[in-house]
Design a protein around this motif. Structure first.
Motif, short mmCIF file in Angstrom:
data_model
loop_
_atom_site.label_atom_id
_atom_site.label_comp_id
_atom_site.label_asym_id
_atom_site.label_seq_id
_atom_site.Cartn_x
_atom_site.Cartn_y
_atom_site.Cartn_z
N VAL A 118 19.63 69.80 34.48
CA VAL A 118 19.93 69.69 35.91
C VAL A 118 20.91 68.54 36.13
O VAL A 118 20.67 67.42 35.69
CB VAL A 118 18.64 69.48 36.71
CG1 VAL A 118 18.96 69.27 38.19
CG2 VAL A 118 17.69 70.65 36.52
N LEU A 119 22.00 68.85 36.83
CA LEU A 119 23.05 67.88 37.15
C LEU A 119 23.35 67.94 38.64
O LEU A 119 23.08 68.95 39.30
CB LEU A 119 24.33 68.20 36.37
CG LEU A 119 24.23 68.42 34.86
CD1 LEU A 119 25.55 68.95 34.32
CD2 LEU A 119 23.87 67.11 34.18
N SER A 120 23.97 66.88 39.16
CA SER A 120 24.49 66.95 40.52
C SER A 120 26.00 67.19 40.48
O SER A 120 26.64 66.90 39.47
CB SER A 120 24.20 65.65 41.29
OG SER A 120 25.17 64.65 40.99
N HIS A 138 24.25 75.75 22.16
CA HIS A 138 22.81 75.97 22.00
C HIS A 138 22.22 76.87 23.08
O HIS A 138 21.01 77.09 23.08
CB HIS A 138 22.08 74.63 21.98
CG HIS A 138 22.49 73.74 20.85
ND1 HIS A 138 21.95 73.81 19.59
CD2 HIS A 138 23.43 72.75 20.79
CE1 HIS A 138 22.52 72.91 18.80
NE2 HIS A 138 23.43 72.25 19.51
N GLY A 139 23.05 77.35 23.98
CA GLY A 139 22.56 78.28 25.00
C GLY A 139 21.86 77.65 26.17
O GLY A 139 21.15 78.33 26.92
N ALA A 140 22.04 76.35 26.37
CA ALA A 140 21.44 75.69 27.53
C ALA A 140 22.07 76.22 28.82
O ALA A 140 23.22 76.67 28.84
CB ALA A 140 21.62 74.18 27.44
N VAL A 141 21.32 76.13 29.89
CA VAL A 141 21.78 76.54 31.22
C VAL A 141 21.94 75.30 32.08
O VAL A 141 21.00 74.50 32.21
CB VAL A 141 20.79 77.51 31.87
CG1 VAL A 141 21.22 77.85 33.30
CG2 VAL A 141 20.65 78.78 31.03
N LEU A 142 23.11 75.13 32.67
CA LEU A 142 23.34 74.00 33.57
C LEU A 142 23.02 74.42 35.00
O LEU A 142 23.55 75.42 35.49
CB LEU A 142 24.79 73.51 33.47
CG LEU A 142 25.30 73.12 32.08
CD1 LEU A 142 26.67 72.47 32.20
CD2 LEU A 142 24.33 72.19 31.38
N LYS A 143 22.18 73.65 35.66
CA LYS A 143 21.83 73.92 37.05
C LYS A 143 22.38 72.78 37.90
O LYS A 143 22.19 71.61 37.59
CB LYS A 143 20.32 74.04 37.21
CG LYS A 143 19.72 75.19 36.40
CD LYS A 143 18.27 75.44 36.76
CE LYS A 143 18.12 76.09 38.12
NZ LYS A 143 16.70 76.48 38.39
N ALA A 161 15.47 72.92 41.86
CA ALA A 161 16.19 73.17 40.60
C ALA A 161 15.35 72.83 39.38
O ALA A 161 15.55 73.39 38.30
CB ALA A 161 17.49 72.36 40.58
N ILE A 162 14.42 71.89 39.54
CA ILE A 162 13.58 71.47 38.41
C ILE A 162 12.43 72.44 38.25
O ILE A 162 11.70 72.75 39.20
CB ILE A 162 13.05 70.04 38.64
CG1 ILE A 162 14.21 69.05 38.70
CG2 ILE A 162 12.07 69.64 37.54
CD1 ILE A 162 13.80 67.65 39.10
N ILE A 187 13.50 60.85 41.71
CA ILE A 187 14.04 61.83 40.77
C ILE A 187 13.20 61.84 39.50
O ILE A 187 12.86 62.91 38.97
CB ILE A 187 15.52 61.51 40.46
CG1 ILE A 187 16.39 61.74 41.70
CG2 ILE A 187 16.02 62.36 39.29
CD1 ILE A 187 17.80 61.21 41.56
N CYS A 188 12.86 60.67 39.01
CA CYS A 188 12.05 60.58 37.79
C CYS A 188 10.68 61.20 37.99
O CYS A 188 10.16 61.90 37.10
CB CYS A 188 11.91 59.12 37.37
SG CYS A 188 13.43 58.40 36.74
N GLN A 189 10.10 60.97 39.15
CA GLN A 189 8.78 61.54 39.41
C GLN A 189 8.83 63.07 39.40
O GLN A 189 7.99 63.74 38.79
CB GLN A 189 8.25 61.05 40.76
CG GLN A 189 6.86 61.57 41.10
CD GLN A 189 6.36 61.05 42.45
OE1 GLN A 189 7.02 60.24 43.09
NE2 GLN A 189 5.21 61.52 42.86
N LEU A 190 9.84 63.65 40.07
CA LEU A 190 10.00 65.10 40.10
C LEU A 190 10.20 65.66 38.70
O LEU A 190 9.61 66.68 38.33
CB LEU A 190 11.18 65.48 40.99
CG LEU A 190 11.02 65.25 42.50
CD1 LEU A 190 12.37 65.44 43.20
CD2 LEU A 190 9.99 66.21 43.07
#
Length: 407
Positions: A118-120, A138-143, A161-162, A187-190
């Motif tokens: 997950v990115l902004s 590696h087939g990761a998905v960017l959200k 998104a998480i 953000i860390c808690q989520l």
């Protein structure tokens, strides 16, 4: 006791600020790209080179021991600056970019097709491209998480998104374009509620606001020396003990090993297993001196000074026809990014340079954000501890002259 924030005295410690550019006094407002260096840093590097330079950790002679002591003292200064639990949490890197690449490389071994990062949309390319490597290889998905109109991070979108496939949430602590300060603890808690790791890009935040990595709860935090009034070629990656122990080495070579034979290798412990080869010794020592120089002042006073400069500049631009200021979220950093209708940012920067005023123009390594803003480039003035109200006024005056020429 903190040093008084005497701006004239501070400026006298930065020799470059006394020079002229195109016959005008230098007004340096490109601090978000790289800050200038005080004599304390310049002298520390020169004196170390003159009096006690050798490779670290590997010798038993006097010069090696003295250099090692200075190098590891710098690591302790970095630990204290971020309030890390131990110097074992502090990895020296070439800068934030290498730190993020190190984390992405470490995560690569755990990524499976469909795992999510997950990115902004306001991330610097340094916090985008390494994750694209994981997407490609590696087939990761960017959200992607969007912004509110004022430039603040859309926390509702972030929460959505998480999910169970999220492996990493990589978010700037302060945007290099908008100045937006993100709610990193939340953000860390989520992320942690979903068993995901968090990497915070602190390249800007570590300069302008106090950072306590333990209070924030981040797994990883990066900062870079050249924005912190220190040398280039040096940065810090903070990792929790668990994150560093879990991560595989980034590069192989000397220092990062315990035993090497013809058929096996065993690795050193953190932070050394991530510091292959001869490190940037003088640069690390210079960074330690820079951080001590900053910490001699009250951080709240620095922040108030920089925000006052930003507000003065913002007020000077606000009434100009065709002017758009990007990023107006409350409590933002002292970064003023703007567009002037009918004028290309590069032309603005070039004309301002004729008057000795140095600003940045371009996409600021944030092309997804430029797309969101509907522009190809912007102009940016960014403020530091040594900037003055007179310099802000010189910037506004030079910008008015540029507007007369271009619009």
């Amino acid at each position: 006791m903190s040093r008084a924030l005497d701006i004239d005295a501070i400026r006298a410690e930065f020799p470059i600020l006394s020079r002229e550019v195109n016959g005008k006094p230098l007004v340096y407002l490109d601090n978000a790209a790289s800050a200038q260096k005080p004599n304390a840093v310049i002298d520390a590097i020169a004196n170390q080179s003159r009096t006690a330079y050798a490779n670290v950790h590997r010798g038993i002679h006097t010069l090696s021991n003295e250099t090692t002591e200075a190098y590891e003292a710098a690591r302790e200064t970095c630990r204290a600056y971020l309030n890390a639990a131990s110097t074992d949490n502090i990895v020296f890197t070439k800068g934030s970019t290498e730190g993020i690449n190190l984390v992405a490389s470490a995560l690569a071994g755990e990524i499976r097709p469909g795992d999510e990062i997950v990115l902004s949309i306001m991330e610097h390319h340094s916090n985008i491209v390494p994750w694209h490597f994981l997407r490609e290889r590696h087939g990761a998905v960017l959200k992607w998480v969007g912004l509110h109109e004022d430039g603040s991070l859309n926390m509702e979108e972030l929460a959505e998104a998480i999910g169970p496939k999220t492996r990493m949430v990589a978010i700037t602590h302060m945007s290099n374009v908008l100045g937006t300060v993100t709610e990193m603890a939340k953000i860390c808690q989520l992320a942690h509620d979903a068993d995901a790791q968090v990497l915070a890009d602190g390249s800007q935040a570590a300069v302008h606001i106090p950072v306590d990595v333990q209070a924030l709860g981040v797994d990883w935090y990066v900062m870079t020396g050249h924005k912190l009034y220190g040398p280039s070629g040096i940065g810090v990656l903070y990792g929790t003990a668990e994150a560093l122990d879990r991560a595989r080495p980034y590069q192989g070579g000397g220092e990062m090993i315990e035993v090497v034979t013809r058929d096996r290798v065993t690795y050193n412990t953190a932070p050394h297993k991530f510091e292959a080869g001869t490190p940037p010794i003088l640069e690390a020592i210079g960074l330690g001196v820079a951080l001590k120089w900053i910490k001699a002042f009250d951080h709240a006073e620095i922040e108030a000074h920089e925000v006052a400069l930003y507000n003065r500049a913002y007020d000077g631009l606000r009434g100009v026809n065709g002017m758009t200021v990007h990023g107006t979220t409350p409590d933002k950093g002292a970064v003023l990014t703007f567009s002037l209708q009918g004028a290309h940012p590069h032309d603005l920067a070039q004309i301002l340079d004729r008057y000795g005023v140095a600003i940045r123009a371009g996409h600021h390594c944030a092309q997804p954000l430029m797309e969101h803003l509907g522009v190809s480039a912007t102009a940016r003035a960014s403020f530091a501890i040594y900037n003055t109200e007179a310099e802000v006024d010189a910037f506004i005056e030079a910008l008015a002259k540029a507007r007369e020429m271009l619009v």
